[in-house]
Design an enzyme around this catalytic site. Structure first.
Site, short mmCIF file in Angstrom:
data_model
loop_
_atom_site.label_atom_id
_atom_site.label_comp_id
_atom_site.label_asym_id
_atom_site.label_seq_id
_atom_site.Cartn_x
_atom_site.Cartn_y
_atom_site.Cartn_z
N ASN A 23 0.80 -1.22 0.00
CA ASN A 23 0.00 0.00 0.00
C ASN A 23 0.84 1.28 0.00
OD1 ASN A 23 -2.25 -1.56 -0.10
ND2 ASN A 23 -2.94 -1.14 1.99
N CYS A 117 -16.89 -4.01 -5.48
CA CYS A 117 -15.72 -4.61 -4.87
C CYS A 117 -16.20 -5.57 -3.81
CB CYS A 117 -14.87 -3.51 -4.25
SG CYS A 117 -13.67 -4.09 -3.09
N ARG A 122 -17.29 0.90 -1.68
CA ARG A 122 -16.05 1.67 -1.82
C ARG A 122 -16.10 2.76 -2.90
NH1 ARG A 122 -11.08 -2.52 -1.26
NH2 ARG A 122 -10.00 -0.73 -0.46
N ASP A 305 -7.27 -4.06 7.80
CA ASP A 305 -6.54 -5.09 7.05
C ASP A 305 -5.97 -6.20 7.95
OD1 ASP A 305 -7.09 -3.82 4.69
OD2 ASP A 305 -5.10 -2.97 4.39
N ARG A 397 -1.90 -11.07 -4.85
CA ARG A 397 -2.01 -9.61 -5.03
C ARG A 397 -1.23 -8.88 -3.93
NH1 ARG A 397 -7.41 -7.42 -4.33
NH2 ARG A 397 -6.10 -5.60 -4.37
C1 UD1 Z 1 -6.85 1.66 1.64
C2 UD1 Z 1 -5.98 0.43 1.55
C3 UD1 Z 1 -6.75 -0.79 2.04
C4 UD1 Z 1 -7.30 -0.55 3.44
C5 UD1 Z 1 -8.09 0.76 3.49
C6 UD1 Z 1 -8.51 1.15 4.90
C7 UD1 Z 1 -4.55 0.94 -0.33
C8 UD1 Z 1 -4.17 0.65 -1.75
N1 UD1 Z 1 -5.60 0.25 0.16
O1 UD1 Z 1 -7.97 1.45 0.78
O2 UD1 Z 1 -5.84 -1.90 2.05
O3 UD1 Z 1 -8.17 -1.60 3.79
O4 UD1 Z 1 -7.28 1.85 2.98
O5 UD1 Z 1 -7.41 1.23 5.74
O6 UD1 Z 1 -3.90 1.72 0.35
N2 UD1 Z 1 -14.84 6.10 1.15
C9 UD1 Z 1 -15.88 6.79 0.58
N3 UD1 Z 1 -15.62 7.69 -0.43
C10 UD1 Z 1 -14.36 7.87 -0.93
C11 UD1 Z 1 -13.30 7.16 -0.35
C12 UD1 Z 1 -13.57 6.28 0.68
O7 UD1 Z 1 -17.05 6.65 0.99
O8 UD1 Z 1 -14.20 8.68 -1.86
C13 UD1 Z 1 -15.09 5.16 2.27
C14 UD1 Z 1 -14.83 3.70 1.88
O9 UD1 Z 1 -15.94 3.12 1.26
C15 UD1 Z 1 -14.52 3.09 3.23
C16 UD1 Z 1 -13.78 4.21 3.97
O10 UD1 Z 1 -14.14 5.41 3.29
O11 UD1 Z 1 -15.69 2.77 3.93
C17 UD1 Z 1 -12.28 4.10 3.99
O12 UD1 Z 1 -11.81 3.79 2.69
P1 UD1 Z 1 -10.37 4.22 2.16
O13 UD1 Z 1 -9.50 4.64 3.28
O14 UD1 Z 1 -10.57 5.18 1.03
O15 UD1 Z 1 -9.84 2.84 1.57
P2 UD1 Z 1 -8.88 2.70 0.35
O16 UD1 Z 1 -8.01 3.91 0.28
O17 UD1 Z 1 -9.63 2.27 -0.85
#
Ligand code: UD1
Length: 417
Positions: A23, A117, A122, A305, A397
């Protein structure tokens, strides 16, 4: 399709070298889009998501050289295709990380919407909202995010929730924007800090990374740099849980305790004896773990995670543990598979109550996401008989040579067709 066969056979003993963090590597690879010069990365893990990111960047015209498996040089002088196509984005959500850098350097970007997903819907609305605040015009057409901006303008952006890749995308956009950006409610994850440190080496002006307010003074251009990717804290935590489950004594090298304190605290509470020094963590476990309760939250609290791996540990622990998943809405797919191995788990909404049993029994299981697959592998280490974990492309992955690493400390584990 490859499978893993695991035969429960007692304690783990020995050393494991931890790989670079997936990540952190993914956003840092995407940061290479911000300059025409060469970004040289070391300690890059050899993983399917890293290969997918290289394919994505090559498709845009980036020159990607890999002489050795853990070193990559990326040169962005000939980037000419500002598109992240659906075929790649659908296999890896983190492809969204090219949006901010492409828009910041070229004023234009088209990125496929990631779509559904396995671990919840997400959305990427916060990425879009933040870029719009910096002056981007964004339309969603034919399943693509189409973004334009002559030059992004620094802005104050406060995301509605803490988002890791959202913070990273906005950070990479802000470094080349005109003026100062203030990212509020920013993610404090160590991988965000690692990205910021790499960007600073490339000439970016960033402060406050590692806190919830990141301040970025935009610069005209960035230059080449060299950066070593930080250790993977989730891989580290997974092998610590494996040792808690199987018992034994394992030394993890190329990692550091400071990036996973909340996990180490819970492992100590479960009865693990943990020591750490410069670049290493050692764990010793000689009894059945005690069940622990936990709630997943943004860093520095307990990471989502690691939730599945702790569920596997609680499944064989003494007592009852209550797990609350607050980050993702559908991240309990491993529960039914652990139950097939004899685990006693009751899920109600976001909460899972795990009553530890003395022994799990080996079974054929499969998982539909990366960390869920890892939880089934480590559960198999302590199960009676043979466990076959199917669909392990998810594991590939995010875990570099997991069977070789666990096999190296005495686990009976092999990859079969
Ligand atoms: C990253 C990590 C993933 C980890 C997650 C949470 C990477 C590549 N992946 O995923 O392994 O599980 O952080 O620690 O770094 N959300 C929204 N709108 C947005 C963005 C997020 O509603 O525009 C929500 C998501 O649905 C989720 C929460 O916010 O419920 C946190 O998600 P986010 O921190 O964005 O996860 P990722 O960055 O995708």
């Amino acid at each position: 399709m490859d499978k893993l066969r695991i035969t429960g056979n007692g304690p783990l003993e020995g050393e494991i070298a931890i790989s670079g963090a997936k990540n952190a590597a993914l956003p840092i690879l995407c940061a290479s889009l911000l300059t025409a010069d060469t970004l040289r990365l070391t300690n890059v893990p050899q993983l399917r998501d890293v290969m997918t990111t290289q394919k994505l960047l090559r498709g845009m015209g980036m020159r990607v050289m890999t002489d050795n498996v853990h070193e990559i040089e990326l040169t962005g002088a000939s980037v000419d295709t500002l598109v992240a196509p659906y075929e790649l984005v659908k296999t890896m959500r983190a492809s969204i990380l090219v949006l901010g850098p492409m828009l910041a350097r070229f004023g234009e970007a088209q990125v496929s919407l990631p779509g559904g997903c396995a671990i919840g819907s997400r959305p990427v609305d916060q990425h879009i909202k933040g870029l719009q605040a910096m002056g981007a015009e964004i339309a969603i057409e034919h399943g693509y995010i189409k973004a334009r901006a002559s030059r992004l303008k620094g802005a104050r952006v406060s995301t509605d929730m803490v988002t890791v890749t959202g913070t990273e995308n906005l950070l990479m956009a802000a470094v080349l924007a005109e003026g100062t950006s203030i990212l509020e409610n920013a993610a404090r994850e160590p991988e965000v800090v690692d990205l910021a440190e790499c960007l600073i080496k490339m000439g970016a002006r960033i402060s406050g990374h590692g806190t919830d307010t990141i301040v970025v003074e935009g610069v005209e251009r960035l230059h080449g740099a060299e950066h070593a990717v930080m250790p993977d804290r989730i891989e580290t935590g997974t092998f610590l849980c494996a040792t808690m489950i199987a018992g034994g004594k394992v030394l993890l090298r190329n990692t550091r305790a400071g990036i996973l304190e909340s996990v180490l605290d819970k492992l100590r509470e479960a009865g693990g004896y943990i020591e750490a020094g410069d670049g290493w963590i050692a764990i010793e476990m000689r009894s059945r773990p005690k069940a622990v309760s936990l709630r997943t939250l943004p860093y520095p609290a307990f990471p989502t995670d690691m939730q599945a791996q702790f569920m596997a540990m609680n499944a064989i622990a003494e007592g009852t543990g209550v797990i609350a998943e607050t980050i993702f809405e559908n991240r309990y797919m491993h529960v039914s598979e652990l139950a097939r191995m004899g685990a006693d788990i009751h899920v109600d909404g976001h909460t899972a109550v795990v009553r530890g049993v003395e022994k799990l029994s080996g079974a054929t299981v499969m998982a539909t996401d990366l960390r869920a697959s890892a939880s089934l592998v480590i559960a198999g280490l302590a199960a009676q008989g043979e466990t076959i974990v199917d669909r392990i492309y998810h594991l590939d992955r995010g875990y570099e040579h997991i069977e070789a690493k666990l096999g190296g400390v005495g686990a009976k584990i092999e990859r079969i067709q």
